[in-house]
Write an enzyme that holds these catalytic residues in place. Structure first.
Site, short mmCIF file in Angstrom:
data_model
loop_
_atom_site.label_atom_id
_atom_site.label_comp_id
_atom_site.label_asym_id
_atom_site.label_seq_id
_atom_site.Cartn_x
_atom_site.Cartn_y
_atom_site.Cartn_z
N CYS A 1 0.68 3.96 -24.92
CA CYS A 1 0.43 4.24 -23.32
C CYS A 1 -0.86 4.40 -23.45
CB CYS A 1 1.18 5.52 -23.07
SG CYS A 1 0.97 6.03 -21.47
N THR A 2 -1.67 3.72 -22.51
CA THR A 2 -3.25 3.71 -22.35
C THR A 2 -3.43 5.24 -22.06
OG1 THR A 2 -2.69 2.91 -20.15
CG2 THR A 2 -3.32 1.24 -21.75
N HIS A 3 -2.81 5.97 -21.28
CA HIS A 3 -3.31 7.43 -21.04
C HIS A 3 -3.76 8.23 -22.36
CE1 HIS A 3 -1.99 6.69 -17.07
NE2 HIS A 3 -2.56 7.87 -16.60
N CYS B 1 -1.98 -1.15 -18.74
CA CYS B 1 -0.48 -0.16 -18.84
C CYS B 1 0.37 -0.86 -19.40
CB CYS B 1 -0.27 0.05 -17.33
SG CYS B 1 1.51 1.00 -17.07
N ASN B 2 0.95 -0.26 -20.54
CA ASN B 2 2.03 -0.71 -21.29
C ASN B 2 3.36 -0.80 -20.52
OD1 ASN B 2 0.10 1.30 -23.29
ND2 ASN B 2 1.20 -0.50 -24.58
N THR B 3 3.64 0.16 -19.38
CA THR B 3 4.89 -0.12 -18.80
C THR B 3 4.77 -1.16 -17.99
OG1 THR B 3 5.30 2.40 -19.11
CG2 THR B 3 6.31 1.24 -17.26
N ASP C 1 -3.63 0.09 -13.42
CA ASP C 1 -2.72 0.89 -14.13
C ASP C 1 -1.98 1.78 -12.98
OD1 ASP C 1 -1.66 2.25 -16.07
OD2 ASP C 1 -3.27 3.56 -16.27
N SER C 2 -1.04 2.64 -13.42
CA SER C 2 -0.69 3.42 -12.70
C SER C 2 -1.81 4.71 -12.24
CB SER C 2 0.74 4.20 -13.16
OG SER C 2 -0.02 4.89 -14.28
N GLY D 1 6.82 5.62 -15.72
CA GLY D 1 7.64 5.66 -16.90
C GLY D 1 8.98 5.60 -16.51
#
Length: 258
Positions: A177-179, A70-72, A7-8, A40
């Protein structure tokens, strides 16, 4: 068994904690690049390059599967990741839980990053899986970054802003968004006064974790419940901000011994 997540930043904690719940022995590799946060606002090409770097660093440790938590990154890099790493390494993407949210029949709001909101990818998911449910896309500028840094005031402001643009009577919120899954309780509280009774929040962590375990070639392999952290491919300490969230505490707590 060893499963890597990329992920980011700390958005991968939700899926990692879900994996730890399903398989307490699993060894986890958490590969991210927090210095590049947020992803993003970046171009698709930049996101793909950053995701590939994180994935390659994780793949070097020979996991049994890789979760793109991570969706992005799933939107902009999943095809490239699979082209490079599969079939040797199964790659599992993250998809917003639009279908189960819409199946309940009530109005749905999708909270997502600005780049995902209104994207052809998300609009395609709505077209294919929302059915007749009324769907509102709600951009959440700054929320992922605030969660990443554990900035309480910024989290509160970003959630309040998104809540103000969420239609009254919303019956389900998709956390795109996973966050956002790390602050799900705060999101629920922020919309409680305007949402429909019985509001449901739909993250992707549990489904992604289950899918990762299904994709492992040899599920009988056991691990030692270790956690390895990589930042831009370099070994790093467990992020202090992760301990602000229940999922981070779950991963930081040693697994019970037999």
């Amino acid at each position: 068994m060893k499963i890597a997540l990329m992920d980011s930043g700390i958005g991968l904690l939700a899926a990692a904690a879900a994996l730890r719940t399903l398989r307490p022995d699993v060894d986890l590799v958490l590969s991210s690049n927090p210095a590049s946060m947020p992803w993003g606002p970046r171009t698709p090409e930049e996101v793909a390059a950053l995701a590939l770097d994180c994935a390659r660093a994780a793949a070097a440790l020979e996991p049994d599967a890789l979760v793109v938590a991570c969706n992005t990154a799933s939107v902009h890099a999943l095809a490239a990741l699979r082209a490079e790493l599969e079939p040797a390494l199964p790659v599992i993407g993250t998809v917003p839980a639009i279908k189960p949210a819409a199946a309940l029949g009530g109005p749905v709001a999708i909270w997502a990053t600005p780049i995902t909101t209104g994207s052809a990818y998300q609009r395609g998911l709505i077209r294919d899986f929302a059915g007749t449910a009324a769907v509102t896309e709600v951009a959440c500028p700054g929320l992922a970054d605030a969660v990443e840094h554990g900035d309480d005031a910024a989290i509160e402001a970003a959630i309040a802003d998104a809540a103000a643009r969420t239609p009254a009577g919303t019956a389900a919120i998709v956390l795109g968004c996973t966050h956002y899954e790390l602050v799900a309780d705060r999101i629920r509280a922020a919309v409680a006064s305007i949402a429909a009774p019985g509001l449901t929040l739909h993250g992707s962590a549990d489904a992604v974790a289950a899918q990762a375990l299904r994709r492992v070639a040899d599920p009988s392999r056991t691990g030692e419940a270790t956690v390895t952290v990589l930042h831009a491919g370099t070994p790093a300490q467990f992020p202090p901000a992760a301990l602000l969230y229940p999922q981070g505490l779950t991963l930081a707590t040693p697994a019970p011994t037999a």
